[in-house]
Every structure is written in structure tokens, then in C-alpha cells.
Design an enzyme around this catalytic site. Structure first.
Site, PDB file in Angstrom:
ATOM      1  N   ILE A  67       0.861  -1.326  -0.003  1.00  0.00           N
ATOM      2  CA  ILE A  67      -0.082  -0.057   0.141  1.00  0.00           C
ATOM      3  C   ILE A  67       0.769   1.095  -0.077  1.00  0.00           C
ATOM      4  O   ILE A  67       1.843   1.202   0.651  1.00  0.00           O
ATOM      5  CB  ILE A  67      -1.032   0.006   1.212  1.00  0.00           C
TER       6      ILE A  67
ATOM      7  N   ASP B 223       0.687   5.211   0.660  1.00  0.00           N
ATOM      8  CA  ASP B 223      -0.385   6.108   1.602  1.00  0.00           C
ATOM      9  C   ASP B 223       0.125   7.508   1.427  1.00  0.00           C
ATOM     10  O   ASP B 223      -0.238   7.978   0.394  1.00  0.00           O
ATOM     11  CB  ASP B 223      -0.275   5.509   2.946  1.00  0.00           C
TER      12      ASP B 223
ATOM     13  N   GLY C  40       3.209   8.262   0.774  1.00  0.00           N
ATOM     14  CA  GLY C  40       4.332   8.082  -0.360  1.00  0.00           C
ATOM     15  C   GLY C  40       5.755   8.083   0.266  1.00  0.00           C
ATOM     16  O   GLY C  40       6.698   8.046  -0.335  1.00  0.00           O
TER      17      GLY C  40
HETATM   18  P1  IMP Z   1       3.461   5.695   3.428  1.00  0.00           P
HETATM   19  O1  IMP Z   1       5.085   5.960   3.505  1.00  0.00           O
HETATM   20  O2  IMP Z   1       2.665   6.839   3.894  1.00  0.00           O
HETATM   21  O3  IMP Z   1       3.263   5.708   1.854  1.00  0.00           O
HETATM   22  O4  IMP Z   1       3.195   4.424   3.978  1.00  0.00           O
HETATM   23  C1  IMP Z   1       3.123   3.271   3.719  1.00  0.00           C
HETATM   24  C2  IMP Z   1       3.083   2.226   4.764  1.00  0.00           C
HETATM   25  O5  IMP Z   1       2.084   2.715   5.917  1.00  0.00           O
HETATM   26  C3  IMP Z   1       2.648   0.986   4.357  1.00  0.00           C
HETATM   27  O6  IMP Z   1       3.663   0.137   3.509  1.00  0.00           O
HETATM   28  C4  IMP Z   1       1.727   0.293   5.485  1.00  0.00           C
HETATM   29  O7  IMP Z   1       2.750  -0.323   6.082  1.00  0.00           O
HETATM   30  C5  IMP Z   1       1.230   1.449   6.352  1.00  0.00           C
HETATM   31  N1  IMP Z   1      -0.056   1.605   5.927  1.00  0.00           N
HETATM   32  C6  IMP Z   1      -0.604   2.653   5.310  1.00  0.00           C
HETATM   33  N2  IMP Z   1      -1.933   2.888   5.487  1.00  0.00           N
HETATM   34  C7  IMP Z   1      -2.221   1.554   5.802  1.00  0.00           C
HETATM   35  C8  IMP Z   1      -3.388   0.941   6.311  1.00  0.00           C
HETATM   36  O8  IMP Z   1      -4.623   1.382   5.705  1.00  0.00           O
HETATM   37  N3  IMP Z   1      -3.348  -0.382   6.613  1.00  0.00           N
HETATM   38  C9  IMP Z   1      -2.343  -0.923   6.815  1.00  0.00           C
HETATM   39  N4  IMP Z   1      -1.194  -0.375   6.821  1.00  0.00           N
HETATM   40  C10 IMP Z   1      -1.139   0.806   6.267  1.00  0.00           C
HETATM   41 MG    MG Z   2       4.330  -1.956   3.589  1.00  0.00          MG
END
Ligand code: IMP
Ligand code: MG
Length: 180
Positions: free
Chosen positions: A104, A106, A108
Site C-alpha cells: 500500500i 499512503d 508516499g
Molecule cells: P507511506 O510511507 O505513508 O506511503 O506508508 C506506507 C506504509 O504505511 C505501508 O507500507 C503500510 O505499512 C502502512 N499503511 C498505510 N496505510 C495503511 C492501512 O490502511 N493499513 C495498514 N497499513 C497501512
Molecule cells: Mg508496507
């Protein structure tokens, strides 16, 4: 199961096993076509991607290598910026066709800080496959080449994704249910 409870929060089915598998087959088919005749070095980001990577990998027909890595973020000592290091990245990526497998994206942030380190190794190409993308939440630029599902900003669990350590074991993806 139509709904599950984790840490006293209720989640309802959002993407079923069937829907997930169908889309993952499509993503793999796109990679098989785009990389026909080439060898690809997949980098699966732990922990969340382990189930997605395992299923996705079974649908590949091109020459495929895979490495599971864990990204750890911390505040750099010298700069004010975030530093992301990869644990388990053994191979030199120089001249390789690298494809990242992420469960995922989120904000970024994680990949945004990690990509420059990969590019520094001069792979011949670098692409990203994200099973889920919370598009409205993305604040850091990440070039996603293959997206499974664009999803709203609601917490999801299951199929490798956790809520405070639990919930990774379910074959479907669940979404936090609205409070009653
Ligand atoms: P980013 O760095 O904000 O893109 O976060 C990505 C990481 O946040 C992912 O690899 C997940 O581990 C965690 N994450 C973000 N949203 C969710 C969610 O809705 N459920 C579970 N894990 C999430
Ligand atoms: Mg992850």
C-alpha cells in the site's frame, strides 16, 4: 467472514479474495507483457507485501528473481531530512530491471525517501507495483507504474496488512467499519 474485530475495532470486507486474485493476475499479465524476453529483479517490501508478493510471483512467466527487504526510517543525524535504509538488500542492482512490490502507498513518504538510494545503484529500469493506493493521501511524489486498486482514506487490514501487528492472516482485505 463478512466482518472481523481487531483490537476492539470492527472491520468489514472491502476487497474479497476473488477480487484480489483477479486483479493480481491482471497486474502480473501486464508485467509479463511489458518485460517479455527480459529478466526482472523484484523487490518486495516487508512486512506488508509478503502475501501479495507470493501470489503475484506465481503468475509470472518471465525470468524473475525476488528479494524481500525491510525499510527502516529514522531521522538523519546531519540533515533534517528522513533517512530510509533497506535491510536485506544484498544484490547490486546495477544494470537490472528492478520492480518494487508494495502492498500500500499512503502518504508516499517511505518510497519517496527510498527511491533515490535505489536509483543511485543505476538499475537499467525501476518501476513500482502497488496493490493499493490511497491516492487522496499521497503527499510525497512516488511514480507508481502499476496500481491494483485506488482506495479511499480508510484504514484497511488483511492480506498481509496489519492493524497494530494483527490482521495480516486474512485472505480478504477489510476496511474499518463506520462507528455506529
Ligand atoms: P507511506 O510511507 O505513508 O506511503 O506508508 C506506507 C506504509 O504505511 C505501508 O507500507 C503500510 O505499512 C502502512 N499503511 C498505510 N496505510 C495503511 C492501512 O490502511 N493499513 C495498514 N497499513 C497501512
Ligand atoms: Mg508496507
Amino acid at each position: 467472514m463478512a466482518s472481523i474485530t481487531i483490537h476492539e475495532k470492527r472491520f468489514s470486507v472491502y476487497l474479497s479474495d476473488e477480487v484480489l486474485q483477479k486483479r493480481i493476475r491482471e497486474l502480473a499479465a501486464a508485467i509479463n507483457a511489458d518485460y517479455a524476453g527480459k529478466k526482472v529483479y523484484f523487490l518486495a517490501i516487508l512486512n506488508g507485501s509478503f502475501m501479495f508478493a507470493a501470489d503475484f510471483f506465481k503468475y509470472l512467466t518471465i525470468d524473475s528473481e525476488i528479494c524481500f527487504i525491510k525499510l527502516v526510517s529514522y531521522k538523519g543525524l546531519k540533515s533534517s531530512g528522513e533517512v530510509t535504509t533497506a535491510i536485506g538488500l544484498e544484490e547490486d542492482l546495477h544494470g537490472k530491471n528492478v520492480v518494487i512490490l508494495e502492498d500500500i502507498i499512503d502518504t508516499g513518504k517511505t518510497l519517496h525517501y527510498f527511491l533515490p538510494q535505489l536509483l543511485h545503484q543505476q538499475p537499467s529500469s525501476l518501476k513500482i507495483v502497488a496493490l493499493l493506493h490511497k491516492q487522496e493521501m499521497t503527499k510525497y511524489e512516488v511514480p507508481i507504474d502499476y496500481t491494483g486498486f485506488v482506495i479511499p482514506n480508510k484504514f484497511v487490514v488483511g492480506y498481509g496488512l496489519d492493524y497494530d501487528g494483527l490482521g495480516r492472516n486474512y485472505k480478504d482485505i477489510y476496511q474499518l467499519a463506520d462507528e455506529e
